[in-house]
Design a protein around this motif. Structure first.
Motif, short mmCIF file in Angstrom:
data_model
loop_
_atom_site.label_atom_id
_atom_site.label_comp_id
_atom_site.label_asym_id
_atom_site.label_seq_id
_atom_site.Cartn_x
_atom_site.Cartn_y
_atom_site.Cartn_z
N SER A 14 0.80 -1.22 0.00
CA SER A 14 0.00 0.00 0.00
C SER A 14 0.84 1.28 0.00
N HIS A 71 -1.50 -3.97 -8.27
CA HIS A 71 -2.89 -3.92 -8.72
C HIS A 71 -2.98 -4.71 -10.02
N ASP A 73 -6.02 -5.84 -13.14
CA ASP A 73 -7.38 -5.89 -13.62
C ASP A 73 -7.41 -6.50 -15.02
#
Length: 82
Positions: A14, A71, A73
């Protein structure tokens, strides 16, 4: 110099930092956009080093960046998220 302690975690997923994006196509034809963030170093000896450490002080061979997927997607042919 002796090798430094093997400490974890090197950098949290993070935490902000530079990323690089790669596109990967899986064997079934699905396309993925992966944002990778460097979190440390991996030495030829097998040792892991924190991002702020200098592996060249300890490694007689080479070393490379240690990346994690920050990340991911799935995307369509035009690069739009599904």
């Amino acid at each position: 110099m002796p090798k430094p302690e093997d400490r974890r975690p090197y950098r949290r997923q993070s935490e902000p930092g530079e990323t690089k994006t790669v596109i990967n196509t899986s064997p079934d034809g699905r396309r993925w956009r992966l944002d990778l963030r460097q979190v440390g170093w991996h030495g030829q000896s097998g040792a892991f080093y924190a991002l702020g450490e200098s592996p060249h002080l300890y490694e007689t061979g080479s070393y490379s960046p240690l990346w994690l997927i920050a990340h991911a997607d799935e995307i369509d042919e035009d690069g739009n998220p599904l």
